[in-house]
Design an enzyme around this catalytic site. Structure first.
Site, PDB file in Angstrom:
ATOM      1  N   HIS A  34       9.357  -3.255   3.530  1.00  0.00           N
ATOM      2  CA  HIS A  34       9.046  -3.489   2.113  1.00  0.00           C
ATOM      3  C   HIS A  34      10.325  -3.802   1.328  1.00  0.00           C
ATOM      4  O   HIS A  34      10.325  -4.632   0.414  1.00  0.00           O
ATOM      5  CB  HIS A  34       8.374  -2.252   1.506  1.00  0.00           C
ATOM      6  N   MET A  66       0.834  -1.198   0.000  1.00  0.00           N
ATOM      7  CA  MET A  66       0.000   0.000   0.000  1.00  0.00           C
ATOM      8  C   MET A  66       0.874   1.256   0.000  1.00  0.00           C
ATOM      9  O   MET A  66       0.404   2.351   0.294  1.00  0.00           O
ATOM     10  CB  MET A  66      -0.936  -0.003   1.208  1.00  0.00           C
ATOM     11  N   GLU A  69      11.894  -0.048   5.304  1.00  0.00           N
ATOM     12  CA  GLU A  69      12.847  -1.170   5.248  1.00  0.00           C
ATOM     13  C   GLU A  69      12.147  -2.534   5.175  1.00  0.00           C
ATOM     14  O   GLU A  69      12.696  -3.482   4.621  1.00  0.00           O
ATOM     15  CB  GLU A  69      13.768  -1.153   6.470  1.00  0.00           C
ATOM     16  N   TYR A  73       4.070   3.996   0.833  1.00  0.00           N
ATOM     17  CA  TYR A  73       4.760   4.619   1.972  1.00  0.00           C
ATOM     18  C   TYR A  73       5.841   3.639   2.451  1.00  0.00           C
ATOM     19  O   TYR A  73       5.894   3.228   3.602  1.00  0.00           O
ATOM     20  CB  TYR A  73       3.792   5.000   3.098  1.00  0.00           C
ATOM     21  N   LYS A 105       8.802  -2.231  11.855  1.00  0.00           N
ATOM     22  CA  LYS A 105       8.672  -1.104  10.914  1.00  0.00           C
ATOM     23  C   LYS A 105       7.269  -1.143  10.318  1.00  0.00           C
ATOM     24  O   LYS A 105       6.770  -2.210   9.955  1.00  0.00           O
ATOM     25  CB  LYS A 105       9.681  -1.241   9.780  1.00  0.00           C
TER      26      LYS A 105
END
Ligand code: AMP
Length: 286
Positions: free
Chosen positions: A37, A30, A35, A32, A184
């Site tokens: 991702h 989604m 780390e 934004y 995160k």
């Protein structure tokens, strides 16, 4: 890197790639990006010829009183990260392109959703399964990458892939954390400095509970009560749930053995944070 916004255009591209026997790694997000991702993107880059990432804030998975409108977005930053991580195709459709009005078909998830986020967020996993069904038909990935931070999502996607016969391999990636253990998350940006200082308590509580379970001889109801009370005494967070379940079935633990998940959701002001740990309990070692 190519940016694609039209769903059928993306399907055309992946159909052509599949004809050429190319392996496709897919990372649905989604946006934004952080780390966490990046860890998914790195694994996808390592294991596939082509990497496709989607950035789409899916309205179907947000409840009426949830944070759809205020969900953090920064497409320029996401594009930069995608380039740095070697993404080949970045899929960024609009809501209008993804969903016809009115919609006539949705996917409904019947199992593994009566607990944890499924219970707190009715319809959430139906929205996730619906968008993923569409994305899987568009991208036709060989491998799809999800984070274990959203462990219930991983369990639901396993069911979706198996029961709908998607020929796709699911790869679950370990949770990436801050130094104090906080997972995160795009939503961490919503924490005030004081809440950010307090938020390490999620992972601390999960880790302490794991030690108690490993020691054995523990009353689960008592343990849950103690952990919830200590979080609410030591921080401004309000515990939505703290659960100890079997994984991936997400059923009540009757015996302290096998694969266990301890999962937590805490509301800090404007940010609802979730986390979990999954581990093996071996009753022969106690
Ligand atoms: P989201 O953009 O929040 O929908 O997340 C996209 C994917 O990234 C999901 O599969 C998440 O589980 C995964 N993800 C989010 N945060 C983390 C993290 N801290 N570590 C590993 N994976 C994550």
């Amino acid at each position: 890197m190519n940016i694609v916004t039209n769903p059928l255009k993306l399907q055309e591209i992946s159909t052509r790639l599949k004809k050429d026997q190319v392996t496709i790694g897919f990372v649905p997000t989604m946006g934004y990006l952080h780390e966490g991702h990046r860890a998914l993107l790195k694994a996808a880059r390592d294991q596939n010829d082509i990497v496709i990432m989607s950035v789409f804030v899916n309205p179907l998975q947000f409840g009426p009183n949830e944070d759809l409108d205020s969900y953090p977005r920064d497409f320029e930053h996401d594009k930069q990260i995608a380039i740095e991580e070697g993404v080949d195709y970045l899929f960024h459709p609009s809501v209008e392109e993804m969903y016809p009005v009115p919609m006539s078909v949705r996917v409904k998830v019947e199992r593994r959703t009566n607990c944890l986020c499924g219970r707190s967020r009715p319809g959430h996993f139906d929205g996730v399964a619906t968008v993923l069904t569409k994305l899987f038909h568009l991208v036709q990935p060989t491998n799809v990458y999800f984070g274990k931070k959203d462990a219930q999502q991983v369990a639901v996607v396993h069911g979706l892939l198996e029961e709908f016969h998607f020929p796709i391999n699911l790869v679950a990636i370990n949770t990436v954390r801050e130094e104090d253990g906080l997972a995160k998350s795009s939503r961490n940006i919503r924490l005030t400095p004081k809440e950010r200082d307090e938020a390490g308590i999620l992972y601390k509580s999960l880790s302490l509970a794991r030690i108690e379970l490993i020691k054995g001889n523990v009353n689960l109801a008592e343990l849950k009560k103690t952990v919830i009370a200590s979080i609410e005494n030591e921080s401004s967070g309000k515990v939505d749930y703290f659960e100890i379940l079997t994984y991936p079935q997400l059923e009540t633990v009757n015996e302290l053995t096998g694969t266990i998940i301890i999962a937590i959701a805490v509301q800090f002001g404007k940010a609802r944070l979730i986390d979990n740990i999954i581990f093996e309990l071996d009753n022969t070692s106690r």
